[in-house]
Design a protein around this motif. Structure first.
Motif, PDB file in Angstrom:
ATOM      1  N   GLY A  58       0.812  -1.211   0.000  1.00 57.22           N
ATOM      2  CA  GLY A  58       0.000   0.000   0.000  1.00 57.22           C
ATOM      3  C   GLY A  58       0.843   1.257   0.000  1.00 57.22           C
ATOM      4  N   ASN A  59       1.954   1.252   0.735  1.00 51.68           N
ATOM      5  CA  ASN A  59       2.842   2.411   0.743  1.00 51.68           C
ATOM      6  C   ASN A  59       3.403   2.666  -0.650  1.00 51.68           C
ATOM      7  OD1 ASN A  59       6.042   3.225   1.188  1.00 51.68           O
ATOM      8  ND2 ASN A  59       4.564   4.481   2.317  1.00 51.68           N
ATOM      9  N   LEU A  60       3.775   1.605  -1.367  1.00 56.52           N
ATOM     10  CA  LEU A  60       4.276   1.770  -2.736  1.00 56.52           C
ATOM     11  C   LEU A  60       3.202   2.366  -3.640  1.00 56.52           C
ATOM     12  CD1 LEU A  60       6.230  -1.570  -3.207  1.00 56.52           C
ATOM     13  CD2 LEU A  60       7.185   0.718  -2.886  1.00 56.52           C
ATOM     14  N   PHE A  61       1.980   1.816  -3.545  1.00 52.06           N
ATOM     15  CA  PHE A  61       0.876   2.297  -4.375  1.00 52.06           C
ATOM     16  C   PHE A  61       0.537   3.747  -4.049  1.00 52.06           C
ATOM     17  CE2 PHE A  61      -3.591   3.158  -5.128  1.00 52.06           C
ATOM     18  CZ  PHE A  61      -3.750   2.742  -6.444  1.00 52.06           C
ATOM     19  N   VAL A  62       0.398   4.059  -2.779  1.00 48.97           N
ATOM     20  CA  VAL A  62       0.000   5.405  -2.359  1.00 48.97           C
ATOM     21  C   VAL A  62       1.090   6.416  -2.713  1.00 48.97           C
ATOM     22  CG1 VAL A  62      -0.493   6.815  -0.315  1.00 48.97           C
ATOM     23  CG2 VAL A  62      -1.620   4.620  -0.624  1.00 48.97           C
ATOM     24  N   SER A  63       2.343   6.044  -2.558  1.00 44.28           N
ATOM     25  CA  SER A  63       3.432   6.948  -2.928  1.00 44.28           C
ATOM     26  C   SER A  63       3.432   7.225  -4.430  1.00 44.28           C
ATOM     27  CB  SER A  63       4.782   6.368  -2.507  1.00 44.28           C
ATOM     28  OG  SER A  63       4.837   6.241  -1.106  1.00 44.28           O
ATOM     29  N   LEU A  64       3.216   6.188  -5.224  1.00 41.61           N
ATOM     30  CA  LEU A  64       3.129   6.367  -6.672  1.00 41.61           C
ATOM     31  C   LEU A  64       1.930   7.240  -7.044  1.00 41.61           C
ATOM     32  CD1 LEU A  64       4.076   5.624  -9.556  1.00 41.61           C
ATOM     33  CD2 LEU A  64       2.516   3.692  -9.428  1.00 41.61           C
ATOM     34  N   ALA A  65       0.789   6.986  -6.422  1.00 42.76           N
ATOM     35  CA  ALA A  65      -0.405   7.790  -6.697  1.00 42.76           C
ATOM     36  C   ALA A  65      -0.194   9.244  -6.282  1.00 42.76           C
ATOM     37  CB  ALA A  65      -1.611   7.191  -5.983  1.00 42.76           C
ATOM     38  N   HIS A  66       0.520   9.450  -5.196  1.00 41.41           N
ATOM     39  CA  HIS A  66       0.777  10.822  -4.744  1.00 41.41           C
ATOM     40  C   HIS A  66       1.702  11.558  -5.719  1.00 41.41           C
ATOM     41  CE1 HIS A  66       0.733  14.112  -1.905  1.00 41.41           C
ATOM     42  NE2 HIS A  66       2.064  14.129  -1.886  1.00 41.41           N
ATOM     43  N   THR A  67       2.644  10.851  -6.332  1.00 43.97           N
ATOM     44  CA  THR A  67       3.492  11.495  -7.344  1.00 43.97           C
ATOM     45  C   THR A  67       2.673  11.878  -8.575  1.00 43.97           C
ATOM     46  OG1 THR A  67       4.151   9.405  -8.347  1.00 43.97           O
ATOM     47  CG2 THR A  67       5.580  10.279  -6.612  1.00 43.97           C
ATOM     48  N   LEU A  68       1.511  11.237  -8.761  1.00 37.56           N
ATOM     49  CA  LEU A  68       0.596  11.596  -9.854  1.00 37.56           C
ATOM     50  C   LEU A  68      -0.396  12.670  -9.415  1.00 37.56           C
ATOM     51  CD1 LEU A  68      -0.067   8.015 -11.238  1.00 37.56           C
ATOM     52  CD2 LEU A  68       1.498   9.744 -12.154  1.00 37.56           C
ATOM     53  N   HIS A  69      -0.082  13.342  -8.311  1.00 37.62           N
ATOM     54  CA  HIS A  69      -0.827  14.498  -7.794  1.00 37.62           C
ATOM     55  C   HIS A  69      -2.168  14.148  -7.159  1.00 37.62           C
ATOM     56  CE1 HIS A  69       2.264  16.998  -9.496  1.00 37.62           C
ATOM     57  NE2 HIS A  69       2.088  16.411 -10.660  1.00 37.62           N
TER      58      HIS A  69
ATOM     59  N   SER B 271      -4.089  13.443  -3.607  1.00 40.78           N
ATOM     60  CA  SER B 271      -3.825  13.734  -2.196  1.00 40.78           C
ATOM     61  C   SER B 271      -3.587  12.412  -1.466  1.00 40.78           C
ATOM     62  CB  SER B 271      -5.004  14.484  -1.583  1.00 40.78           C
ATOM     63  OG  SER B 271      -6.138  13.643  -1.511  1.00 40.78           O
ATOM     64  N   TRP B 272      -2.968  12.493  -0.285  1.00 39.86           N
ATOM     65  CA  TRP B 272      -2.694  11.272   0.489  1.00 39.86           C
ATOM     66  C   TRP B 272      -3.974  10.517   0.827  1.00 39.86           C
ATOM     67  CZ3 TRP B 272       1.948   9.563   0.068  1.00 39.86           C
ATOM     68  CH2 TRP B 272       3.040  10.418   0.026  1.00 39.86           C
ATOM     69  N   PRO B 273      -5.032  11.170   1.319  1.00 36.35           N
ATOM     70  CA  PRO B 273      -6.255  10.417   1.621  1.00 36.35           C
ATOM     71  C   PRO B 273      -6.901   9.803   0.383  1.00 36.35           C
ATOM     72  CG  PRO B 273      -6.289  12.530   2.774  1.00 36.35           C
ATOM     73  CD  PRO B 273      -5.131  12.553   1.826  1.00 36.35           C
ATOM     74  N   THR B 274      -6.898  10.519  -0.731  1.00 37.61           N
ATOM     75  CA  THR B 274      -7.479   9.972  -1.963  1.00 37.61           C
ATOM     76  C   THR B 274      -6.688   8.760  -2.430  1.00 37.61           C
ATOM     77  OG1 THR B 274      -8.280  12.157  -2.597  1.00 37.61           O
ATOM     78  CG2 THR B 274      -8.110  10.519  -4.343  1.00 37.61           C
ATOM     79  N   ALA B 275      -5.371   8.837  -2.355  1.00 38.76           N
ATOM     80  CA  ALA B 275      -4.524   7.715  -2.769  1.00 38.76           C
ATOM     81  C   ALA B 275      -4.732   6.509  -1.851  1.00 38.76           C
ATOM     82  CB  ALA B 275      -3.058   8.135  -2.771  1.00 38.76           C
TER      83      ALA B 275
END
Length: 184
Positions: free
Chosen positions: A86-97, A99-103
């Motif tokens: 999940g940390n990998l996915f959320v970090s990647l999603a956050h680099t795509l702009h 927000s942390w809660p949305t990711a």
């Protein structure tokens, strides 16, 4: 399926560019491929991502949002696979702009889509054990329990907020699917 072997015959899959050969797509012996289960999974993924709020939810949602965002450790049992992937996915999603809660909520939506994928594949396999029918009909009939599962309000709630339950069900249904392939 040929009369000489108990193994399903591979279908001719898509042509691999530059290689000149086709990928074999194994069926379950009745002409339906597991790839058919991607359709309901993609629809579920889009639905869960559309329904996911842009903020952390109640229960453990805000804790899991922080854990997935910062790579921390949640309360016991710690959910190590959920937290690391999940940390990998959320970090990647956050680099795509995102927000942390949305990711973090999107991570649960992805788990829900994986569960829907395996649920539909398992439904198709179990229907094969009871009925002999064309693969298109089996696909359509197996959509009924899949849609009822995917649109269940409690399930939808768990797939739109940062929680572990969507991935827990995904792993469980995935194991059931692979177990049925062993005992067939």
């Amino acid at each position: 399926m040929s009369a000489r072997s108990a193994q399903p015959e591979p279908l001719q899959g898509p042509l691999i560019p530059g290689k000149g050969h086709r990928v074999a797509v194994t069926t379950d012996g009745a002409g339906a491929s597991i790839t058919w289960s991607f359709a309901p999974a993609v629809v579920a993924l889009m639905l869960y991502w559309i329904l996911a709020p842009p903020v952390s939810g109640d229960k453990d949602g805000s804790e899991f949002t922080l854990v997935l965002s910062l790579g921390g450790v949640p309360h016991p049992t710690g959910y190590p696979i959920y937290s690391l992937l999940g940390n990998l996915f959320v970090s990647l999603a956050h680099t795509l702009h995102l927000s942390w809660p949305t990711a973090a909520n999107a991570w649960s939506g992805l788990g829900g889509a994986v569960a829907v994928f395996f649920f539909h594949a398992l439904s198709m396999r179990l229907i094969l054990g009871f009925f002999t029918m064309r693969s298109g009909m089996r696909f359509a009939i197996s959509l009924l329990p899949t849609v009822l599962f995917a649109l269940n309000p409690i399930w939808t709630y768990e797939t739109t907020l940062a929680e572990v339950y969507s991935w827990q069900i995904a792993w469980t249904v995935g194991l059931l699917y692979f177990f049925t392939s062993l005992v067939r």
